[in-house]
Design an enzyme around this catalytic site. Structure first.
Site, mmCIF file in Angstrom:
data_model
loop_
_atom_site.group_PDB
_atom_site.id
_atom_site.type_symbol
_atom_site.label_atom_id
_atom_site.label_comp_id
_atom_site.label_asym_id
_atom_site.label_seq_id
_atom_site.Cartn_x
_atom_site.Cartn_y
_atom_site.Cartn_z
ATOM 1 C CG ASP A 254 6.813 3.390 2.559
ATOM 2 O OD1 ASP A 254 7.140 3.676 3.731
ATOM 3 O OD2 ASP A 254 6.932 2.248 2.093
ATOM 4 C CG HIS B 256 7.063 -4.217 -1.228
ATOM 5 N ND1 HIS B 256 5.777 -4.677 -1.035
ATOM 6 C CD2 HIS B 256 7.501 -3.827 -0.008
ATOM 7 C CE1 HIS B 256 5.477 -4.568 0.248
ATOM 8 N NE2 HIS B 256 6.507 -4.055 0.895
HETATM 9 C C1 GLP Z 1 6.010 -2.331 4.330
HETATM 10 C C2 GLP Z 1 6.921 -1.130 4.090
HETATM 11 C C3 GLP Z 1 8.313 -1.560 3.636
HETATM 12 C C4 GLP Z 1 8.823 -2.643 4.562
HETATM 13 C C5 GLP Z 1 7.901 -3.822 4.529
HETATM 14 C C6 GLP Z 1 8.386 -4.999 5.343
HETATM 15 O O1 GLP Z 1 5.495 -2.820 3.146
HETATM 16 N N1 GLP Z 1 6.387 -0.236 3.132
HETATM 17 O O2 GLP Z 1 9.176 -0.437 3.636
HETATM 18 O O3 GLP Z 1 10.130 -3.014 4.162
HETATM 19 O O4 GLP Z 1 6.632 -3.391 5.018
HETATM 20 O O5 GLP Z 1 7.906 -4.945 6.645
HETATM 21 P P1 GLP Z 1 8.451 -5.809 7.846
HETATM 22 O O6 GLP Z 1 9.778 -5.198 8.209
HETATM 23 O O7 GLP Z 1 7.440 -5.627 8.932
HETATM 24 O O8 GLP Z 1 8.578 -7.194 7.356
#
Ligand code: GLP
Length: 266
Positions: free
Chosen positions: A67, A138
């Site tokens: 993304d 998500h």
């Molecule tokens: C964003 C990304 C996701 C990721 C999520 C969690 O929303 N689009 O792909 O999994 O953040 O982030 P973190 O790993 O910083 O908790």
């Protein structure tokens, strides 16, 4: 689903990197699906170490990122393209032409999304997809309510996601509210999926995604439908799993009797 509970974030990152490294050694022109967020940073660090000190070769590897924010150029420090350059691409030998990150400045997002899907198919599909999980369950930016058959498209982020990600920006108003994201259906077509989660903040949502019902309200739960998923969590993120003892028992038994099958999604 194979759920592996590691004691520490470091252990989890090393295990994920080892699985990706095995894939690349086995098939040098592997197609890797990559994720951003703070969770995979340790995995990328370990892959860089393997490249620099163990000769892990990425020269034929192709990558597709999940993304990107709409409206941020690749040079913007908070863009996912910039993140990937910083944490992986600038430190390993993946040819720049083999790298694909959704382009947040595309003139026609619709055309771009179709092109992105066609590129994935053109390279033979994703061999191994790395995922994190958002606070609302998500995967990529497939917010609650996303169709479990969705494809790469524009998605409006939830307020929770915008708040969660505001820590990377100077001000919350700077967080874009739109993103281009691979769909849940796109992700489920990867041949193998590794989902990572660490820290106590993820404990509830990890339990809901892995042990709760399959629902578009928690898009990570769709992974229950995939035939080869490995979920790697640390003790904190795995703290609310009802079957934690079983997952640990499976890992112990495999370590003793079938070490070759660890991480094979069984
Ligand atoms: C964003 C990304 C996701 C990721 C999520 C969690 O929303 N689009 O792909 O999994 O953040 O982030 P973190 O790993 O910083 O908790």
């Amino acid at each position: 689903m194979e759920v592996i509970i590691s004691r520490t974030y470091d252990d989890l990152s090393k295990l994920a990197a080892r699985m990706i490294a095995e894939q690349v050694k086995h098939k040098p022109n592997s197609v890797l699906g990559l994720a951003t967020g703070s969770t995979p940073i340790g995995t990328y660090g370990e892959l860089i170490r393997m490249h620099k000190h163990e000769g892990l070769d990425f020269s034929k590897v192709v990558t597709f990122n999940l993304d990107e924010y709409v409206g941020l150029p690749p040079t913007h420090p908070q863009s996912y393209r910039y993140f990937m350059d910083e944490y992986l691409f600038n430190h390993v030998n993946i040819p720049k032409t083999n790298i694909h990150v959704p382009y947040g400045h595309a003139e026609s997002i619709l055309d771009f999304c179709q092109w992105y899907e066609a590129q994935i198919v053109g390279y033979g599909g994703i061999d191994i997809q790395l995922l994190g999980i958002g606070g609302d369950g998500h995967i990529a930016f497939n917010e609650p309510g996303s169709s479990l058959g969705s494809r790469t498209r524009l998605k409006t982020l939830t307020r929770q996601t915008i708040e969660d990600n505001a820590r990377f920006f100077d001000k919350p108003e700077q967080v874009p509210c739109f993103a281009i994201t691979m769909g849940v259906g796109t992700i489920l077509e990867a041949r193998k999926i590794i989902m990572l989660a660490n820290g106590p903040k993820k404990a509830d949502i990890v339990a809901e995604a892995i042990e709760g019902p399959i629902s578009a309200q928690v898009t990570a739960s769709a992974l229950q439908l995939h035939r080869d998923v490995v979920v790697l969590v640390d003790d904190d993120a795995g703290a609310k799993l009802k079957r934690a003892d079983y997952y640990k028992w499976v890992y112990e038994q495999k370590t003793k009797l079938l070490p070759g099958l660890i991480g094979r999604g069984t």
